[in-house]
Scaffold this motif. Structure first.
Motif, PDB file in Angstrom:
ATOM      1  N   LEU A  35       0.834  -1.209   0.000  1.00  0.00           N
ATOM      2  CA  LEU A  35       0.000   0.000   0.000  1.00  0.00           C
ATOM      3  C   LEU A  35       0.867   1.256   0.000  1.00  0.00           C
ATOM      4  CD1 LEU A  35      -2.754  -1.132   2.538  1.00  0.00           C
ATOM      5  CD2 LEU A  35      -3.199  -0.323   0.208  1.00  0.00           C
ATOM      6  N   ILE A  36       1.955   1.225   0.822  1.00  0.00           N
ATOM      7  CA  ILE A  36       2.855   2.387   0.904  1.00  0.00           C
ATOM      8  C   ILE A  36       3.490   2.657  -0.460  1.00  0.00           C
ATOM      9  CG2 ILE A  36       5.004   3.235   1.918  1.00  0.00           C
ATOM     10  CD1 ILE A  36       4.167   1.605   4.484  1.00  0.00           C
ATOM     11  N   VAL A  37       3.946   1.584  -1.075  1.00  0.00           N
ATOM     12  CA  VAL A  37       4.579   1.747  -2.394  1.00  0.00           C
ATOM     13  C   VAL A  37       3.553   2.250  -3.412  1.00  0.00           C
ATOM     14  CG1 VAL A  37       5.694   0.501  -4.279  1.00  0.00           C
ATOM     15  CG2 VAL A  37       6.370   0.035  -1.919  1.00  0.00           C
ATOM     16  N   GLY A  38       2.319   1.666  -3.336  1.00  0.00           N
ATOM     17  CA  GLY A  38       1.246   2.115  -4.229  1.00  0.00           C
ATOM     18  C   GLY A  38       0.966   3.595  -4.040  1.00  0.00           C
ATOM     19  N   CYS A  39       1.054   4.024  -2.802  1.00  0.00           N
ATOM     20  CA  CYS A  39       0.812   5.444  -2.500  1.00  0.00           C
ATOM     21  C   CYS A  39       1.837   6.319  -3.206  1.00  0.00           C
ATOM     22  CB  CYS A  39       0.866   5.646  -0.992  1.00  0.00           C
ATOM     23  SG  CYS A  39       0.723   7.368  -0.474  1.00  0.00           S
ATOM     24  N   GLY A  40       3.116   5.935  -3.083  1.00  0.00           N
ATOM     25  CA  GLY A  40       4.176   6.685  -3.744  1.00  0.00           C
ATOM     26  C   GLY A  40       3.940   6.757  -5.239  1.00  0.00           C
ATOM     27  N   LYS A  41       3.527   5.623  -5.823  1.00  0.00           N
ATOM     28  CA  LYS A  41       3.301   5.592  -7.270  1.00  0.00           C
ATOM     29  C   LYS A  41       2.153   6.528  -7.649  1.00  0.00           C
ATOM     30  CE  LYS A  41       5.287   1.144  -8.476  1.00  0.00           C
ATOM     31  NZ  LYS A  41       5.021  -0.284  -8.666  1.00  0.00           N
ATOM     32  N   HIS A  42       1.115   6.510  -6.836  1.00  0.00           N
ATOM     33  CA  HIS A  42      -0.037   7.372  -7.140  1.00  0.00           C
ATOM     34  C   HIS A  42       0.370   8.836  -7.191  1.00  0.00           C
ATOM     35  CE1 HIS A  42      -3.882   9.408  -7.033  1.00  0.00           C
ATOM     36  NE2 HIS A  42      -3.492  10.023  -5.917  1.00  0.00           N
ATOM     37  N   LEU A  50       8.982   6.084  -3.501  1.00  0.00           N
ATOM     38  CA  LEU A  50       9.397   6.187  -2.096  1.00  0.00           C
ATOM     39  C   LEU A  50      10.465   5.143  -1.792  1.00  0.00           C
ATOM     40  CD1 LEU A  50       5.852   6.544  -0.482  1.00  0.00           C
ATOM     41  CD2 LEU A  50       7.493   8.376  -0.993  1.00  0.00           C
ATOM     42  N   ASP A  51      11.341   5.540  -0.926  1.00  0.00           N
ATOM     43  CA  ASP A  51      12.343   4.603  -0.434  1.00  0.00           C
ATOM     44  C   ASP A  51      11.811   4.084   0.902  1.00  0.00           C
ATOM     45  OD1 ASP A  51      14.631   3.190  -0.161  1.00  0.00           O
ATOM     46  OD2 ASP A  51      15.727   4.848   0.820  1.00  0.00           O
ATOM     47  N   VAL A  52      11.518   2.753   0.971  1.00  0.00           N
ATOM     48  CA  VAL A  52      10.903   2.207   2.182  1.00  0.00           C
ATOM     49  C   VAL A  52      11.783   1.110   2.777  1.00  0.00           C
ATOM     50  CG1 VAL A  52       8.811   1.186   3.159  1.00  0.00           C
ATOM     51  CG2 VAL A  52       8.654   2.560   1.063  1.00  0.00           C
ATOM     52  N   SER A  53      12.119   1.270   4.073  1.00  0.00           N
ATOM     53  CA  SER A  53      12.818   0.165   4.743  1.00  0.00           C
ATOM     54  C   SER A  53      11.956  -0.252   5.923  1.00  0.00           C
ATOM     55  CB  SER A  53      14.191   0.634   5.231  1.00  0.00           C
ATOM     56  OG  SER A  53      14.012   1.609   6.237  1.00  0.00           O
ATOM     57  N   ARG A  54      12.032  -1.537   6.269  1.00  0.00           N
ATOM     58  CA  ARG A  54      11.200  -1.950   7.399  1.00  0.00           C
ATOM     59  C   ARG A  54      11.985  -2.746   8.426  1.00  0.00           C
ATOM     60  NH1 ARG A  54       6.890  -6.414   5.435  1.00  0.00           N
ATOM     61  NH2 ARG A  54       8.246  -7.537   4.007  1.00  0.00           N
ATOM     62  N   GLY A  61       6.002 -10.285  13.279  1.00  0.00           N
ATOM     63  CA  GLY A  61       5.328  -9.523  12.223  1.00  0.00           C
ATOM     64  C   GLY A  61       4.119  -8.749  12.722  1.00  0.00           C
ATOM     65  N   GLU A  62       3.893  -8.718  14.027  1.00  0.00           N
ATOM     66  CA  GLU A  62       2.724  -7.987  14.541  1.00  0.00           C
ATOM     67  C   GLU A  62       2.978  -6.493  14.629  1.00  0.00           C
ATOM     68  OE1 GLU A  62       0.758  -9.408  18.026  1.00  0.00           O
ATOM     69  OE2 GLU A  62       0.699 -11.463  17.262  1.00  0.00           O
ATOM     70  N   ILE A  63       4.263  -6.128  14.898  1.00  0.00           N
ATOM     71  CA  ILE A  63       4.604  -4.711  14.948  1.00  0.00           C
ATOM     72  C   ILE A  63       5.782  -4.492  14.015  1.00  0.00           C
ATOM     73  CG2 ILE A  63       5.254  -2.768  16.415  1.00  0.00           C
ATOM     74  CD1 ILE A  63       4.237  -4.405  18.804  1.00  0.00           C
ATOM     75  N   VAL A  64       5.542  -3.657  13.015  1.00  0.00           N
ATOM     76  CA  VAL A  64       6.594  -3.425  12.028  1.00  0.00           C
ATOM     77  C   VAL A  64       6.718  -1.940  11.780  1.00  0.00           C
ATOM     78  CG1 VAL A  64       7.277  -3.764   9.618  1.00  0.00           C
ATOM     79  CG2 VAL A  64       6.218  -5.652  10.902  1.00  0.00           C
ATOM     80  N   ARG A  65       7.991  -1.441  11.838  1.00  0.00           N
ATOM     81  CA  ARG A  65       8.167  -0.015  11.576  1.00  0.00           C
ATOM     82  C   ARG A  65       8.709   0.198  10.170  1.00  0.00           C
ATOM     83  NH1 ARG A  65      11.363   2.980  15.884  1.00  0.00           N
ATOM     84  NH2 ARG A  65      13.185   2.096  14.877  1.00  0.00           N
ATOM     85  N   PHE A  66       8.001   1.034   9.418  1.00  0.00           N
ATOM     86  CA  PHE A  66       8.459   1.425   8.080  1.00  0.00           C
ATOM     87  C   PHE A  66       9.099   2.796   8.181  1.00  0.00           C
ATOM     88  CE2 PHE A  66       4.850  -1.377   7.383  1.00  0.00           C
ATOM     89  CZ  PHE A  66       5.321  -2.244   6.403  1.00  0.00           C
ATOM     90  N   THR A  67      10.291   2.918   7.612  1.00  0.00           N
ATOM     91  CA  THR A  67      10.892   4.240   7.506  1.00  0.00           C
ATOM     92  C   THR A  67      10.804   4.629   6.040  1.00  0.00           C
ATOM     93  OG1 THR A  67      12.355   3.723   9.330  1.00  0.00           O
ATOM     94  CG2 THR A  67      12.979   5.590   7.933  1.00  0.00           C
ATOM     95  N   ILE A  68      10.042   5.694   5.791  1.00  0.00           N
ATOM     96  CA  ILE A  68       9.701   6.055   4.412  1.00  0.00           C
ATOM     97  C   ILE A  68      10.342   7.404   4.106  1.00  0.00           C
ATOM     98  CG2 ILE A  68       7.796   6.378   2.791  1.00  0.00           C
ATOM     99  CD1 ILE A  68       6.023   5.161   5.171  1.00  0.00           C
ATOM    100  N   THR A  69      11.125   7.457   3.051  1.00  0.00           N
ATOM    101  CA  THR A  69      11.683   8.752   2.639  1.00  0.00           C
ATOM    102  C   THR A  69      11.315   8.993   1.188  1.00  0.00           C
ATOM    103  OG1 THR A  69      13.748   7.627   2.106  1.00  0.00           O
ATOM    104  CG2 THR A  69      13.645   8.714   4.234  1.00  0.00           C
ATOM    105  N   ARG A  70      11.151  10.274   0.905  1.00  0.00           N
ATOM    106  CA  ARG A  70      10.853  10.615  -0.491  1.00  0.00           C
ATOM    107  C   ARG A  70      11.968  11.516  -1.014  1.00  0.00           C
ATOM    108  NH1 ARG A  70       9.364  15.745  -1.004  1.00  0.00           N
ATOM    109  NH2 ARG A  70       8.141  16.775   0.596  1.00  0.00           N
ATOM    110  N   PRO A  71      12.120  11.566  -2.327  1.00  0.00           N
ATOM    111  CA  PRO A  71      13.188  12.391  -2.889  1.00  0.00           C
ATOM    112  C   PRO A  71      12.957  13.882  -2.611  1.00  0.00           C
ATOM    113  CG  PRO A  71      11.811  11.459  -4.655  1.00  0.00           C
ATOM    114  CD  PRO A  71      11.351  10.828  -3.376  1.00  0.00           C
TER     115      PRO A  71
END
Lengths: 430, 123, 180
Positions: free
Chosen positions: C146-153, C158-162, C170-180
């Motif tokens: 979904l995050i990647v889809g958001c960037g595409k939209h 987006l550069d996403v690391s988790r 897998g119950e708690i996952v942190r995404f670090t999202i950066t954009r150019p």
């Protein structure tokens, strides 16, 4: 296993079942929404019923309180008058006896009892009048009144009081006053109060009465050459139980309520009392009374060659505004335009005066304490007797479309532009 | 002089009024209640009645209505006396058939004039 | 789980594979009913897992990759179905930042029984957002998609690391999202 026809068949079957389920869910949701809506409606109706009941209880209580108050006033009046009847009656009898027996000192003392008794009676009458006014229970009895006869009668009654203090009494009537529809008792009492006040505070001077009728209505001016008043004294003039000095009551007598009542009467009739005074320079009290259209009949104009021709009487306009300066300004503009004016200083009085005076038009302020302009407007429009009177809303608020939608015939913004107001009035009255 | 019936329950007022009327040369009869007043009217046929409007047994207005409904007494003028001084009280008294209305405290000079007028001028 | 997730999943399968694949997936998932889903219904989340593993087996693709693919697809469908949430938004991080505080709030108004994952957002800089996913469903791969889809939209790759904060559950996952 993957016969395409069967795949399509199963896909189609799934779509069909999904549609049916969607329809079932839709039906269920609609039913839930309907039930929810119904229960909300019932709850709302219950709340409205409850509030209505509460309001009607509050209203009944208010009516009951007002009824109890008026009953109390009537009873007090009766209870206080009954013993006075004996006091005054017996002292008069004793005075006759003393006179017959030649006991001059007793006659003198018995007279003092009578004077004190009569003073007490006038106090009771004044307090009751004032209470009735304050309770909003002072009713107006409007009838055709022969003003010239009324003035003659008041002058005759008050003449002995004026002359008692060695004053000259100068009565000037400008032409005939004619007939007007008004409350004769209240006009009589007001004139009597103003004249007897002037007489009381003047010794060896002149008390004069000028009465005239013009396009603005009736004007009675009572001037004296008495002690006059300072600005502070003037400011307290119409407050109940205030006389200029505590010693004044002892020296001049009176209840201190006469002027307060006179002013309230004048206001009930849509008029006002205006005072001009300075210490040592005497005082002039002027009573203005508007004339209502319906049954007022000025005497045939008998203007001589002298004097400018007054503009023709264009009709009575009722000004409803809580601000005195605004009332005065509007009054002046309207008078200059040839209208007679009546004033109401709050919404309730405005509604009452509209009923009793039936003016040709009304100017209405919006922002007023207690009963605001919108409430006045809706009350007026709900009464067939006054609903046709054009109402011009005069306000600092820019609410023209609201005003028009609730029944105003036009809208003028404050500060009022003279030409604008005149044009609006002409548009609706001619 | 006239024969006057006073119907009044307050003793002092009754006494004071009757003595003053007697001094003025009238023949005065007294009644304390509306019932007594009506009986006295029929028996004595007075020239005039002074009727207090607040009587213990009945309203003076009802007593006046009764008098005015009886051919034997209807011609007798009735002057209402009351300490109720509102304009509506006067209207109600006149509507009940009273010929005149005086408020208490009674202005005796005014009452005398009213009596004289109702009896056709001073005798 | 809301029916829209199931209908969109099956539509994705039809788009990316074929109608035959849809049929096979449903047959293999051995559902308690015939596999009919409507967007307005609600279904057990286990059925989604059954459909997913069926698809993984038949297509011989890893489930996480399929979920990721589904996430991207789903985001595109949200854009079409709920344009109101996108009005006036130009930055993908701005959008992701208010998923919990705004979008999920609105979703709950319409579907009080919806069980939504939690997304705690921390905007560390204008170009960086830390988004912590939390759900017993353990569908962080879907969230990733979904995050990647958001960037595409938004036209901003987006550069996403988790990072798994729940010890690999897998119950708690942190995404670090950066954009150019």
């Amino acid at each position: 296993m993957t016969n395409p026809e069967e795949v399509y068949k199963r896909a189609l079957e799934r779509e069909r079942l999904a549609r049916k389920e969607a329809e079932r869910l839709l039906e269920q949701k609609s039913r839930e929404l309907y039930d929810f809506h119904e229960s909300q409606k019932r709850e709302l109706e219950r709340l409205v019923d409850e509030r209505t009941r509460e309001l009607s209880v509050a209203r009944d209580q208010a009516i009951e309180a007002s009824r109890a108050k008026s009953q109390f006033l009537a009873k007090m009046s009766h209870e206080l008058r009954t013993p006075l009847n004996a006091i005054l009656g017996y002292s008069e009898m004793l005075e006759e006896d003393a006179k017959d027996a030649g006991r001059a000192r007793d006659v003198d003392d018995l007279r003092k009892i009578q004077v004190a008794g009569k003073h007490l009676l006038s106090l009771i009458n004044d307090v009751l009048d004032l209470s009735k006014i304050e309770a909003g229970q002072m009713a107006l009895y409007l009838e055709e009144v022969d003003l010239d006869a009324l003035v003659r009668e008041v002058v005759a009654t008050v003449r002995p009081i004026v002359e008692k203090n060695r004053n000259a009494f100068d009565v000037q009537l400008t032409g005939e006053l004619g007939v007007a529809r008004t409350d004769v008792t209240k006009v009589r009492q007001t004139l009597f109060n103003l004249l007897s006040n002037a007489a009381k505070f003047t010794e060896g001077g002149t008390v004069s009465l000028q009465a005239s009728r013009d396009r603005l209505g009736l004007r009675f001016s009572v001037r004296d050459t008495g002690i006059g008043m300072t600005e502070e004294q003037k400011a307290q003039l119409f407050q109940p139980f205030r006389q200029a000095e505590p010693s004044t009551a002892r020296r001049y007598g009176g209840t201190g309520l006469g002027l307060a009542i006179s002013q309230r009467f004048a206001e009930l009739l849509g008029g006002a009392i205006e005072v001009k005074t300075a210490p040592g320079a005497g005082s002039t009290f002027t009573l203005h009374l508007p004339l209502s259209e319906a049954a007022s009949e000025a005497p045939a104009p008998q203007r001589g060659a002298s004097g400018s021709e007054a503009p023709s009487h264009r009709g009575l306009v009722l000004i409803i505004d809580d601000d005195e300066a605004a009332r005065e300004l509007l009054g002046r503009i309207l008078a200059d335009e040839g209208y007679a004016v009546a004033f109401a200083r709050d919404g309730q009085q405005g509604i009452e005066l509209a009923r009793s005076l039936k003016p040709r038009a009304i100017t209405l302020d919006v922002v007023m304490p207690k009963v605001d302009g919108w409430s006045v407007l809706s009350s007026l429009k709900a009464e067939p007797e006054v609903s046709a009177i054009p109402v011009i809303v005069v306000s600092v608020l820019g609410e023209r479309s609201l005003a028009m939608s609730v029944g105003a015939c036009d809208y003028v913004t404050k500060p009022v532009d003279r030409a604008d107001l005149a044009r609006v009035l002409r548009t609706h009255l001619e | 002089m006239a024969r006057i019936l006073i119907v009044e329950d307050n003793e002092m007022n009754r006494d004071m009024l009757s003595r003053r009327l007697v001094r003025s040369g009238h023949e005065v009869h007294l009644a304390v209640t509306a019932g007594e007043g009506l009986a006295a009217c029929r028996a004595l046929k007075p020239d005039l009645v002074l009727m207090d409007l607040s009587l213990p047994d009945a309203d003076g207005r009802d007593a006046t209505r009764t008098l005015k409904a009886d051919p034997a007494t209807k011609a007798i003028p009735v002057v209402a006396l009351t300490a109720h001084a509102m304009a509506s009280d006067r209207d109600a008294a006149l509507a009940a058939g009273c010929d005149a209305f005086e408020t208490k405290p009674v202005d005796f000079a005014a009452l005398s004039r009213t009596i004289d007028e109702l009896l056709g001028g001073p005798a | 789980m809301k029916g829209v997730v199931f209908t969109e999943f099956l539509e994705m399968v039809e788009d990316r594979f074929s109608l035959t694949m849809v049929d096979e997936v449903i047959e293999r998932a051995a559902l308690s009913h015939g596999g009919q889903y409507t967007a307005v219904g609600t279904y057990p989340p286990e059925e989604m897992l059954a459909l997913l593993s069926a698809l993984a087996e038949i297509s011989r693709s890893p489930a996480p990759a399929l979920l990721h693919m589904f996430g991207e697809h789903l985001f595109g469908r949200f854009v079409v179905g709920y344009p109101a949430f996108f009005a006036g938004v130009t930055d993908p991080l701005d959008f992701l930042e208010k998923v919990d505080s705004y979008i999920h709030v609105e979703v709950r108004k319409l579907y009080p029984d919806a069980e939504l994952p939690r997304f705690d957002a921390e905007r560390t800089s204008p170009k960086e957002l830390k988004l912590t996913y939390q759900s017993p469903r353990r569908l962080s791969d879907l969230a990733f998609g979904l995050i990647v889809g958001c960037g595409k939209h938004f036209g901003a790759p987006l550069d996403v690391s988790r990072e798994d904060l729940s010890g690999g559950s897998g119950e708690i996952v942190r995404f670090t999202i950066t954009r150019p």
